[in-house]
Scaffold this active site. Structure first.
Site, mmCIF file in Angstrom:
data_model
loop_
_atom_site.group_PDB
_atom_site.id
_atom_site.type_symbol
_atom_site.label_atom_id
_atom_site.label_comp_id
_atom_site.label_asym_id
_atom_site.label_seq_id
_atom_site.Cartn_x
_atom_site.Cartn_y
_atom_site.Cartn_z
ATOM 1 C CG PHE A 28 -3.824 10.282 -1.922
ATOM 2 C CD1 PHE A 28 -3.646 10.467 -0.554
ATOM 3 C CD2 PHE A 28 -5.114 10.143 -2.407
ATOM 4 C CE1 PHE A 28 -4.734 10.504 0.309
ATOM 5 C CE2 PHE A 28 -6.208 10.178 -1.552
ATOM 6 C CZ PHE A 28 -6.019 10.358 -0.193
ATOM 7 C CD GLU A 98 -6.297 21.106 -2.008
ATOM 8 O OE1 GLU A 98 -6.891 20.771 -3.050
ATOM 9 O OE2 GLU A 98 -5.754 20.293 -1.254
ATOM 10 C CB CYS A 186 -3.855 2.987 -13.194
ATOM 11 S SG CYS A 186 -4.656 1.386 -13.284
HETATM 12 N N1 ADP Z 1 -1.789 5.721 -3.170
HETATM 13 C C1 ADP Z 1 -0.860 6.629 -2.860
HETATM 14 N N2 ADP Z 1 0.055 7.011 -3.777
HETATM 15 C C2 ADP Z 1 1.015 7.898 -3.470
HETATM 16 N N3 ADP Z 1 1.131 8.499 -2.254
HETATM 17 C C3 ADP Z 1 0.244 8.183 -1.312
HETATM 18 C C4 ADP Z 1 -0.790 7.223 -1.556
HETATM 19 N N4 ADP Z 1 -1.515 7.113 -0.417
HETATM 20 C C5 ADP Z 1 -0.964 7.941 0.494
HETATM 21 N N5 ADP Z 1 0.094 8.601 -0.036
HETATM 22 C C6 ADP Z 1 0.898 9.603 0.662
HETATM 23 O O1 ADP Z 1 0.514 10.882 0.179
HETATM 24 C C7 ADP Z 1 1.676 11.690 0.075
HETATM 25 C C8 ADP Z 1 1.446 12.829 -0.907
HETATM 26 O O2 ADP Z 1 0.595 13.745 -0.272
HETATM 27 P P1 ADP Z 1 0.285 15.171 -0.866
HETATM 28 O O3 ADP Z 1 1.548 15.867 -1.266
HETATM 29 O O4 ADP Z 1 -0.581 15.854 0.144
HETATM 30 O O5 ADP Z 1 -0.536 14.787 -2.186
HETATM 31 P P2 ADP Z 1 -1.590 15.657 -3.011
HETATM 32 O O6 ADP Z 1 -1.437 17.100 -2.610
HETATM 33 O O7 ADP Z 1 -1.254 15.404 -4.448
HETATM 34 O O8 ADP Z 1 -2.940 15.101 -2.652
HETATM 35 C C9 ADP Z 1 2.768 10.729 -0.365
HETATM 36 O O9 ADP Z 1 4.054 11.195 -0.014
HETATM 37 C C10 ADP Z 1 2.400 9.447 0.378
HETATM 38 O O10 ADP Z 1 3.059 9.362 1.633
HETATM 39 C C1 LIG Z 2 -11.475 14.415 -6.949
HETATM 40 C C2 LIG Z 2 -12.152 15.474 -6.156
HETATM 41 C C3 LIG Z 2 -11.567 15.959 -4.991
HETATM 42 N N1 LIG Z 2 -12.183 16.915 -4.273
HETATM 43 C C4 LIG Z 2 -11.571 17.420 -3.040
HETATM 44 C C5 LIG Z 2 -11.074 16.351 -2.098
HETATM 45 C C6 LIG Z 2 -9.939 17.038 -1.374
HETATM 46 O O1 LIG Z 2 -10.520 17.782 -0.286
HETATM 47 C C7 LIG Z 2 -9.378 17.998 -2.434
HETATM 48 C C8 LIG Z 2 -8.138 17.483 -3.123
HETATM 49 O O2 LIG Z 2 -7.072 17.457 -2.234
HETATM 50 P P1 LIG Z 2 -5.603 16.869 -2.589
HETATM 51 O O3 LIG Z 2 -4.695 17.808 -1.865
HETATM 52 O O4 LIG Z 2 -5.439 16.915 -4.075
HETATM 53 O O5 LIG Z 2 -5.564 15.489 -2.056
HETATM 54 O O6 LIG Z 2 -10.403 18.141 -3.415
HETATM 55 C C9 LIG Z 2 -13.388 17.445 -4.690
HETATM 56 O O7 LIG Z 2 -13.937 18.368 -4.060
HETATM 57 N N2 LIG Z 2 -13.973 16.971 -5.817
HETATM 58 C C10 LIG Z 2 -13.395 16.000 -6.570
HETATM 59 O O8 LIG Z 2 -13.983 15.610 -7.617
HETATM 60 ZN ZN ZN Z 3 -4.561 0.281 -11.285
#
Ligand code: ADP
Ligand SMILES: Cc1cn([C@H]2C[C@H](O)[C@@H](COP(=O)(O)O)O2)c(=O)[nH]c1=O
Ligand code: ZN
Length: 202
Positions: A28, A98, A186
Protein backbone atom coordinates in the site's frame (compact mmCIF):
# COMPACT_ATOMS: atom_id res chain seq x y z
CA UNK A 1 12.53 15.41 -16.62
CA UNK A 2 11.23 13.13 -13.91
CA UNK A 3 13.21 13.52 -10.68
CA UNK A 4 13.94 9.81 -10.67
CA UNK A 5 14.99 9.58 -14.30
CA UNK A 6 18.71 9.67 -14.95
CA UNK A 7 19.68 12.90 -16.67
CA UNK A 8 21.83 12.49 -19.76
CA UNK A 9 24.65 15.06 -20.09
CA UNK A 10 25.80 13.96 -23.54
CA UNK A 11 22.55 14.73 -25.35
CA UNK A 12 18.96 15.79 -24.69
CA UNK A 13 17.64 12.83 -26.56
CA UNK A 14 17.04 9.22 -25.70
CA UNK A 15 20.57 7.89 -26.23
CA UNK A 16 19.63 4.32 -25.33
CA UNK A 17 22.13 3.84 -22.54
CA UNK A 18 19.82 1.70 -20.52
CA UNK A 19 19.12 1.93 -16.82
CA UNK A 20 17.66 0.07 -13.84
CA UNK A 21 15.15 1.91 -11.62
CA UNK A 22 13.79 0.20 -8.50
CA UNK A 23 10.65 1.31 -6.63
CA UNK A 24 10.36 -0.42 -3.24
CA UNK A 25 8.42 -0.19 0.01
CA UNK A 26 5.72 -1.94 2.03
CA UNK A 27 2.31 -2.98 0.78
CA UNK A 28 0.00 0.00 0.00
CA UNK A 29 2.97 2.36 -0.28
CA UNK A 30 2.17 3.26 -3.89
CA UNK A 31 4.78 1.15 -5.71
CA UNK A 32 2.40 0.05 -8.45
CA UNK A 33 0.94 3.57 -8.85
CA UNK A 34 4.48 4.95 -9.28
CA UNK A 35 5.38 2.18 -11.75
CA UNK A 36 2.21 2.91 -13.77
CA UNK A 37 2.95 6.66 -13.75
CA UNK A 38 6.44 6.16 -15.19
CA UNK A 39 5.25 3.64 -17.77
CA UNK A 40 2.41 5.93 -18.92
CA UNK A 41 4.86 8.81 -19.36
CA UNK A 42 7.13 6.57 -21.45
CA UNK A 43 4.14 5.64 -23.63
CA UNK A 44 3.25 9.33 -24.05
CA UNK A 45 6.87 9.84 -25.21
CA UNK A 46 6.09 7.18 -27.87
CA UNK A 47 8.50 4.68 -26.40
CA UNK A 48 7.86 0.99 -26.87
CA UNK A 49 6.88 -0.38 -23.47
CA UNK A 50 6.56 -4.01 -22.30
CA UNK A 51 5.26 -4.85 -18.84
CA UNK A 52 5.71 -8.13 -16.98
CA UNK A 53 4.38 -9.59 -13.77
CA UNK A 54 4.87 -13.00 -12.12
CA UNK A 55 2.22 -15.46 -13.29
CA UNK A 56 1.42 -16.37 -9.67
CA UNK A 57 0.08 -12.87 -8.96
CA UNK A 58 -3.54 -13.31 -10.00
CA UNK A 59 -4.97 -11.13 -7.18
CA UNK A 60 -6.90 -8.54 -9.22
CA UNK A 61 -6.48 -9.79 -12.79
CA UNK A 62 -4.75 -12.58 -14.73
CA UNK A 63 -2.94 -10.28 -17.17
CA UNK A 64 -3.21 -6.68 -15.96
CA UNK A 65 -0.98 -4.98 -13.41
CA UNK A 66 -3.56 -3.45 -11.05
CA UNK A 67 -2.95 -1.03 -8.16
CA UNK A 68 -4.95 -1.06 -4.91
CA UNK A 69 -6.87 1.91 -6.36
CA UNK A 70 -7.74 -0.29 -9.37
CA UNK A 71 -5.63 1.67 -11.86
CA UNK A 72 -4.30 -0.80 -14.37
CA UNK A 73 -2.13 -1.47 -17.40
CA UNK A 74 -1.93 -4.49 -19.68
CA UNK A 75 0.96 -6.83 -18.88
CA UNK A 76 2.38 -10.23 -19.78
CA UNK A 77 2.38 -12.76 -16.92
CA UNK A 78 5.58 -14.83 -16.96
CA UNK A 79 6.57 -17.76 -14.78
CA UNK A 80 10.30 -17.10 -14.79
CA UNK A 81 12.68 -14.20 -15.36
CA UNK A 82 14.23 -15.84 -18.45
CA UNK A 83 10.99 -15.10 -20.30
CA UNK A 84 11.43 -11.37 -19.61
CA UNK A 85 14.78 -11.53 -21.42
CA UNK A 86 13.21 -13.28 -24.42
CA UNK A 87 10.09 -11.10 -24.61
CA UNK A 88 11.59 -7.78 -23.51
CA UNK A 89 14.60 -7.62 -25.78
CA UNK A 90 13.09 -5.56 -28.61
CA UNK A 91 11.65 -2.64 -26.66
CA UNK A 92 12.60 0.74 -25.17
CA UNK A 93 11.20 0.29 -21.68
CA UNK A 94 10.55 -2.83 -19.60
CA UNK A 95 8.31 -2.59 -16.51
CA UNK A 96 8.24 -5.35 -13.88
CA UNK A 97 5.77 -5.49 -10.98
CA UNK A 98 5.88 -7.73 -7.87
CA UNK A 99 9.58 -8.38 -8.48
CA UNK A 100 9.92 -10.07 -5.05
CA UNK A 101 8.16 -13.15 -6.47
CA UNK A 102 10.71 -13.70 -9.26
CA UNK A 103 13.64 -16.13 -9.21
CA UNK A 104 17.27 -15.29 -8.39
CA UNK A 105 18.12 -14.82 -12.09
CA UNK A 106 16.10 -11.59 -12.30
CA UNK A 107 19.08 -9.28 -11.44
CA UNK A 108 21.10 -10.92 -14.22
CA UNK A 109 18.19 -10.56 -16.66
CA UNK A 110 17.61 -6.87 -15.93
CA UNK A 111 21.36 -6.16 -16.15
CA UNK A 112 21.46 -7.71 -19.61
CA UNK A 113 18.44 -5.67 -20.71
CA UNK A 114 19.92 -2.41 -19.35
CA UNK A 115 23.32 -3.20 -20.91
CA UNK A 116 21.47 -3.46 -24.21
CA UNK A 117 20.06 0.06 -23.87
CA UNK A 118 16.71 -0.72 -22.28
CA UNK A 119 15.23 1.34 -19.44
CA UNK A 120 14.06 -1.20 -16.84
CA UNK A 121 11.63 -0.06 -14.12
CA UNK A 122 11.00 -2.53 -11.30
CA UNK A 123 8.50 -2.40 -8.41
CA UNK A 124 8.63 -4.81 -5.49
CA UNK A 125 8.30 -5.43 -1.78
CA UNK A 126 11.69 -5.00 -0.14
CA UNK A 127 10.64 -6.94 2.99
CA UNK A 128 8.24 -9.76 3.76
CA UNK A 129 5.78 -9.81 6.70
CA UNK A 130 8.63 -10.71 9.08
CA UNK A 131 10.79 -7.83 7.77
CA UNK A 132 13.15 -10.24 5.97
CA UNK A 133 14.59 -9.17 2.59
CA UNK A 134 12.27 -10.56 -0.07
CA UNK A 135 13.43 -12.72 -3.05
CA UNK A 136 15.78 -10.99 -5.51
CA UNK A 137 15.05 -7.48 -4.13
CA UNK A 138 18.38 -6.99 -2.23
CA UNK A 139 20.39 -7.74 -5.38
CA UNK A 140 18.13 -5.52 -7.51
CA UNK A 141 18.57 -2.65 -5.05
CA UNK A 142 22.36 -2.96 -5.21
CA UNK A 143 22.60 -2.93 -9.01
CA UNK A 144 19.99 -0.17 -9.51
CA UNK A 145 20.90 3.20 -11.07
CA UNK A 146 18.08 4.75 -9.06
CA UNK A 147 16.12 3.60 -5.99
CA UNK A 148 12.83 5.12 -4.84
CA UNK A 149 11.53 4.01 -1.43
CA UNK A 150 7.87 4.85 -0.91
CA UNK A 151 5.81 4.62 2.30
CA UNK A 152 2.23 3.74 3.12
CA UNK A 153 0.29 5.34 5.98
CA UNK A 154 0.36 3.34 9.24
CA UNK A 155 -3.22 2.15 9.79
CA UNK A 156 -2.71 2.30 13.58
CA UNK A 157 -1.24 5.78 14.08
CA UNK A 158 -1.01 7.62 10.73
CA UNK A 159 2.80 7.85 10.62
CA UNK A 160 4.71 6.66 7.53
CA UNK A 161 4.57 2.85 7.34
CA UNK A 162 7.58 0.77 6.33
CA UNK A 163 6.30 -2.72 7.16
CA UNK A 164 3.60 -5.12 5.97
CA UNK A 165 2.07 -6.88 8.98
CA UNK A 166 0.27 -10.19 8.31
CA UNK A 167 -3.04 -10.38 10.19
CA UNK A 168 -3.90 -13.96 9.25
CA UNK A 169 -2.30 -17.27 10.29
CA UNK A 170 0.49 -18.67 8.11
CA UNK A 171 4.27 -18.73 8.24
CA UNK A 172 4.96 -19.28 4.53
CA UNK A 173 6.79 -16.38 2.91
CA UNK A 174 4.53 -16.22 -0.15
CA UNK A 175 0.84 -15.65 0.56
CA UNK A 176 -1.11 -13.40 -1.81
CA UNK A 177 -3.36 -10.88 -0.11
CA UNK A 178 -4.68 -7.38 0.41
CA UNK A 179 -6.13 -5.47 3.38
CA UNK A 180 -7.89 -8.63 4.58
CA UNK A 181 -4.50 -10.28 5.07
CA UNK A 182 -1.95 -7.48 5.57
CA UNK A 183 -1.77 -4.07 7.25
CA UNK A 184 0.85 -1.37 6.62
CA UNK A 185 2.44 -0.32 9.93
CA UNK A 186 5.21 1.96 11.24
CA UNK A 187 8.03 0.46 13.32
CA UNK A 188 6.41 1.28 16.70
CA UNK A 189 3.01 -0.18 15.80
CA UNK A 190 4.60 -3.23 14.13
CA UNK A 191 6.66 -3.99 17.26
CA UNK A 192 3.61 -3.46 19.52
CA UNK A 193 1.60 -6.03 17.59
CA UNK A 194 4.47 -8.54 17.45
CA UNK A 195 4.93 -8.12 21.23
CA UNK A 196 1.20 -8.76 21.70
CA UNK A 197 1.50 -12.00 19.67
CA UNK A 198 4.41 -13.22 21.83
CA UNK A 199 2.53 -12.42 25.07
CA UNK A 200 -0.57 -14.24 23.80
CA UNK A 201 1.54 -17.37 23.14
CA UNK A 202 3.05 -17.35 26.66
N1 ADP B 1 -2.70 2.58 4.67
C1 ADP B 1 -2.56 3.04 3.42
N2 ADP B 1 -1.54 3.88 3.12
C2 ADP B 1 -1.40 4.38 1.88
N3 ADP B 1 -2.22 4.06 0.84
C3 ADP B 1 -3.23 3.22 1.07
C4 ADP B 1 -3.46 2.67 2.37
N4 ADP B 1 -4.55 1.87 2.28
C5 ADP B 1 -4.98 1.92 1.01
N5 ADP B 1 -4.19 2.72 0.26
C6 ADP B 1 -4.35 2.97 -1.17
O1 ADP B 1 -3.36 2.22 -1.86
C7 ADP B 1 -2.88 2.99 -2.95
C8 ADP B 1 -1.50 2.51 -3.37
O2 ADP B 1 -1.68 1.29 -4.04
P1 ADP B 1 -0.52 0.57 -4.82
O3 ADP B 1 0.17 1.53 -5.74
O4 ADP B 1 -1.14 -0.64 -5.45
O5 ADP B 1 0.47 0.18 -3.63
P2 ADP B 1 1.57 -0.98 -3.57
O6 ADP B 1 1.86 -1.44 -4.97
O7 ADP B 1 2.75 -0.35 -2.90
O8 ADP B 1 0.97 -2.06 -2.72
C9 ADP B 1 -2.88 4.42 -2.42
O9 ADP B 1 -2.96 5.36 -3.47
C10 ADP B 1 -4.13 4.44 -1.54
O10 ADP B 1 -5.27 4.87 -2.26
C1 LIG C 1 4.31 -8.91 3.09
C2 LIG C 1 4.05 -10.05 2.18
C3 LIG C 1 3.24 -9.88 1.06
N1 LIG C 1 3.01 -10.92 0.24
C4 LIG C 1 2.14 -10.75 -0.93
C5 LIG C 1 0.83 -10.05 -0.66
C6 LIG C 1 0.52 -9.38 -1.98
O1 LIG C 1 -0.14 -10.37 -2.80
C7 LIG C 1 1.91 -9.06 -2.55
C8 LIG C 1 2.32 -7.62 -2.35
O2 LIG C 1 1.54 -6.78 -3.13
P1 LIG C 1 1.63 -5.16 -3.10
O3 LIG C 1 1.42 -4.80 -4.53
O4 LIG C 1 2.99 -4.79 -2.59
O5 LIG C 1 0.55 -4.70 -2.21
O6 LIG C 1 2.82 -9.89 -1.84
C9 LIG C 1 3.59 -12.15 0.47
O7 LIG C 1 3.42 -13.10 -0.32
N2 LIG C 1 4.37 -12.33 1.56
C10 LIG C 1 4.63 -11.32 2.43
O8 LIG C 1 5.38 -11.54 3.42
ZN1 ZN D 1 2.08 3.39 13.59
Amino acid sequence: MDQTEIECNCCNDNCKRGSIEVICGSMFSGKTEELLRRLRRAKIARQKVEIFKPAIDTRYDETEVVSHDRNSIQSTPVDNSGNILLLGYDTDVVGIDEAQFFDEQLPNVVSQLADNGIRVIIAGLDMDFMRRPFGPMPQLLSIADSVTKVHAVCVECGHPANYSYRIVEGSEQVMLGELGEYRPLCRKCYLNLVKGEVEKDE
